[in-house]
Design a protein around this motif. Structure first.
Motif, mmCIF file in Angstrom:
data_model
loop_
_atom_site.group_PDB
_atom_site.id
_atom_site.type_symbol
_atom_site.label_atom_id
_atom_site.label_comp_id
_atom_site.label_asym_id
_atom_site.label_seq_id
_atom_site.Cartn_x
_atom_site.Cartn_y
_atom_site.Cartn_z
ATOM 1 N N THR A 414 0.832 -1.205 0.000
ATOM 2 C CA THR A 414 0.000 0.000 0.000
ATOM 3 C C THR A 414 0.867 1.255 0.000
ATOM 4 O O THR A 414 0.613 2.211 -0.749
ATOM 5 N N GLU A 415 1.905 1.270 0.831
ATOM 6 C CA GLU A 415 2.803 2.424 0.879
ATOM 7 C C GLU A 415 3.449 2.656 -0.481
ATOM 8 O O GLU A 415 3.524 3.794 -0.958
ATOM 9 N N LYS A 416 3.901 1.576 -1.124
ATOM 10 C CA LYS A 416 4.552 1.703 -2.420
ATOM 11 C C LYS A 416 3.600 2.263 -3.474
ATOM 12 O O LYS A 416 3.964 3.115 -4.276
ATOM 13 N N TYR A 418 1.031 4.231 -2.996
ATOM 14 C CA TYR A 418 0.774 5.649 -2.789
ATOM 15 C C TYR A 418 1.991 6.498 -3.128
ATOM 16 O O TYR A 418 1.855 7.655 -3.571
ATOM 17 N N ARG A 447 11.895 6.449 1.429
ATOM 18 C CA ARG A 447 10.924 5.416 1.075
ATOM 19 C C ARG A 447 11.099 4.949 -0.373
ATOM 20 O O ARG A 447 10.929 3.766 -0.681
#
Length: 454
Positions: A414-416, A418, A447
């Motif tokens: 999910t982080e990737k 976004y 990140r």
């Protein structure tokens, strides 16, 4: 394709007859054998596109047929038939090189689909082999069977013959640099350097000094003369990635290099003349950027002599099985097989990170799995659970699997997503993307590095 030759090796006459009638009804040329020994004799006399064989037979097993095919006709696709309770045998056969397996009793539509997919895989393998023999070049990670990719690969030798500038457009992660390298490697300039630089990754001052070099004392920290990348690429090619993010004053210098092949180092007094082919890439629509005054129109037209558009992976999902095979082979994992169900799940996912995301997913799976046959249950949870719309919400699933879920994997994916969405929304600007996510530039950059996003 409807003239494909298929050998059916099945000792049960009724089952053999059913398969023969079904496949002939689809327009295929079908030959029957009623035991493994007869099947091997037929294989010695002819070449088949597909062999469908039962695993357990009184005379000669399906494993012997598979071994014979691998020795006599390695490009032939082998489908194994297994009865209930012998699925382990079928999985073992896939490890040994079978394309897929069919459970008894089977569904007619299932047979049709598996045979169709196997024939497409064989046809693609043959086309890629012919294409590579024509251009004498391995297209690195550029592979696929979609019309867009095949047309692109076939056009590359012609593009390479020209000395004109090339502008490659497409979303982040599509493989634009790979296309640029392919153009260079096929050209007469291949004996000289191909030098890439990301125009969005460096501040304006550093980007200028990298491109054009500088003279000692021209600014604080210039303790010696430095050769720029345009000089280093003399006789070869320079790849200006994310050219749409280049500051306008540098755009003017690039325009001069295109017009008369010359430039000056920072702090220099002499013009330096070079012969460099410029290949550039962007995820922006430069024509719109020029109309809005954010990019020089005259430079756009000079760069866009030969335009190449690389469509996103979601628009060419038929390339996914080919890319999976390529990456498995590249990672010395050709023994790992993905079931058709696993491939179907991969093809339903929209891949917002494009080919780069697919490669990262496969790398992670190869790192953490010790299985030789990958089913859909072994795929990452977020890929299995997401719908075609992967940009609106974090991954959800109606229910947990019996084994539960990996929360860390879900959060990481999910982080990737976004991060990539923010970069796209910000037009590639890391500073603006960090602002959209309400984190600092340093946190954002950390990140990106964490997930290998360039």
């Amino acid at each position: 394709m409807n003239q494909a030759k298929i050998l059916v090796v099945e000792d049960e006459k009724s089952m053999n007859d059913i398969l023969k009638l079904l496949l002939e009804g689809e327009g295929y040329d079908v030959v029957s054998a009623y035991d493994g020994g007869e099947g091997l004799e037929i294989l010695k006399k002819d070449i088949f596109d597909i062999v469908i064989t039962d695993i357990r037979m009184p005379i000669g097993s399906g494993y012997e047929i598979l071994k014979g095919v691998r020795e006599l006709s390695p490009e032939t696709m082998v489908l194994m038939i297994t009865a209930f309770g012998t699925t382990e045998d079928a999985i073992e056969a896939m490890k040994l090189g079978a394309y897929d397996y069919i459970n008894k009793p089977f569904k007619i539509d299932e047979i049709r689909l598996i045979v169709k997919n196997a024939l497409e895989r064989r046809l693609l393998s043959r086309e890629v082999k012919n294409l590579r023999s024509q251009v004498v070049f391995t297209f690195e990670k550029v592979a696929g069977k979609s019309k867009a990719i095949r047309d692109l690969l076939l056009s590359l030798p012609k593009v390479a013959e020209s000395n004109a500038n090339v502008l490659i457009t497409g979303e982040s992660g599509c493989g634009k640099e790979l296309i640029a390298r392919a153009v260079h490697n096929l050209s007469k300039r291949a004996v000289r350097d191909f030098i890439p630089i990301n125009c969005a990754a460096l501040p304006e001052g550093l980007l200028e000094s990298e491109l054009f070099g500088y003279m000692r004392g021209s600014f604080t920290g210039a303790n010696s003369n430095k050769t720029g990348l345009f000089e280093a690429a003399d006789g070869g090619a320079i790849f200006l990635d994310e050219i749409g993010d280049m500051p306008q004053n540098l755009q003017a210098k690039i325009l001069r290099v295109i017009e008369d092949g010359s430039f000056r180092r920072i702090g220099g007094t002499k013009d330096i003349t070079v012969d460099v082919r410029i290949i550039s890439a962007t995820n922006k629509v430069l024509k719109d950027e020029a109309a809005a005054g954010r990019f020089r129109a005259d430079l756009f037209y000079r760069l866009n002599v030969i335009p190449i558009h690389l469509p996103p992976l979601r628009e060419r999902k038929e390339d996914i099985p080919v890319l999976v095979d390529y990456y498995l082979d590249k990672n010395n994992a050709s023994h790992v097989k993905f079931t058709q169900g696993a491939i179907d799940v991969l093809m339903k996912y929209s891949w917002p990170g494009n080919v780069r995301e697919l490669e990262n997913t496969l790398d992670r799976m190869l790192t953490f799995t010790d299985k030789s046959v990958v089913t859909e249950d072994e795929l990452p949870e977020d890929i299995r659970c997401r719908t075609a719309d992967t940009t609106a919400h974090p991954p959800t699933c109606a229910e947990f699997s019996d084994a539960g879920v990996s929360l860390d994997d879900i959060l990481m994916e999910t982080e990737k997503k976004y991060l990539l969405m923010a970069l796209d929304k910000a037009g590639g600007s890391k500073t603006d993307a960090a602002g959209l996510l309400n984190i600092s530039f340093r946190q954002f950059r950390h990140r990106l590095k964490k997930y290998g996003i360039n």
